[in-house]
Design an enzyme around this catalytic site. Structure first.
Site, PDB file in Angstrom:
ATOM      1  CB  SER A  48     109.518  58.241 107.234  1.00  0.00           C
ATOM      2  OG  SER A  48     110.765  57.766 106.795  1.00  0.00           O
ATOM      3  CG  ASP A 176     110.371  59.338 103.114  1.00  0.00           C
ATOM      4  OD1 ASP A 176     109.534  59.054 104.000  1.00  0.00           O
ATOM      5  OD2 ASP A 176     111.346  60.073 103.311  1.00  0.00           O
TER       6      ASP A 176
END
Length: 290
Positions: A48, A176
């Site tokens: 991320s 993610d």
């Protein structure tokens, strides 16, 4: 390992940068500390925000250059807001659910708006081997990307459900990486003598609010809770050689306008970085003498 280290500690170092939204700006301060110590990582893994920062660093930007770029971006709130608006996903709404997410971000446009100029197009062009961790939506499992186009890989790694549009990847989509591995130091095992992991997931600050959380806040905090649980289990089972945990608990994943305070929290970890590397080096030196 018989690797050339090129640093004062005498051992090779790899760095894992975890997920945590805006709190990940603290990663930049930690990288600055490594630069000042003369430590050049031989490999980087990121999830991320850790993938966003890690890829830029692997491209050859120093920690100081990245901080200057970020501070310039966040200095003007109106300009930052315009950049965020330009990174919104541009597609005509086709279903009712599309109207429910007017702020959905296109991750690749976000990178174009926020990365410094000069980040290359592919992993192969990076100066440091880099591993981006994402979640494969179709297979429901972790995927580690280290070759091919760089932007889609990093964009997928940061595709927070409900906020960032999933990124196409083969016959699936990337989400993610924090959903499966928020602190990916395990992918650096065997690649360096010393593994440094930087955890910016941010546990609860224990303060209760008088109002119930909004649906949007619930999505963001629920992801954080899951990331905290996964990281805690990983750290309990097999901790890295050096764990750096900036004090960013009080900040939310979208607190981009608090960059100054988050940088300060990262700066406070400089001694922690140096002391951790010295202790790890001492342990390895004793092992070699044994």
């Amino acid at each position: 390992m018989e690797q050339k280290t090129g640093n004062a500690f005498g051992f090779s170092v790899a760095v894992a940068l975890g997920g945590g939204g805006a709190r990940g700006l603290a990663h930049i301060a930690v990288l600055e500390a490594l630069d000042e110590l003369g430590v050049r990582p031989c490999a980087i893994a990121g999830t991320s925000i850790g993938a966003i920062v890690g890829a830029a660093y692997a491209a050859g930007f120093s920690g100081a250059e990245m901080r200057a770029h970020a501070e310039e971006l966040f200095r003007n709130r109106m300009r930052l807001a315009r950049r965020l608006l330009r990174s919104r996903a541009r597609r005509r709404a086709r279903t009712f659910s599309d109207f429910a997410h007017p702020a959905l971000v296109d991750a690749e446009r976000f990178l174009d708006a926020f990365w410094p100029q000069g980040v290359p197009a592919s992993f192969e062009e990076l100066t440091i081997p880099f591993f981006a961790v994402a979640t494969d939506f179709r297979l429901r499992r972790e995927v580690v990307l280290s070759s091919g186009p760089l932007r889609p890989a990093v964009a997928g790694s940061m595709a927070i459900p409900g906020l960032v549009r999933p990124v196409a990847h083969g016959d699936s989509y990337l989400l993610d990486g924090g959903l499966v591995n928020p602190l990916p130091y395990n992918h650096l095992v065997g690649r360096a003598d010393i593994i440094v992991a930087v955890d910016v997931s941010g546990s609860s600050n224990g303060r209760a609010r008088g109002r119930p959380p909004s649906p949007f806040e619930t999505i963001i905090v629920a992801s954080q809770i899951m990331m905290n649980a996964i990281s805690a289990r990983m750290l309990a089972e097999q901790p890295p050689d050096v764990l750096v945990s900036p004090a960013v608990t009080q900040y939310l994943a979208l607190d981009l306008f608090k960059a100054k305070q988050i940088f300060a929290a990262g700066d406070d970890c400089r001694v922690q970085v140096a002391d951790g590397l010295r202790r790890a080096s001492a342990r390895l030196s004793l092992q070699r003498l044994a």
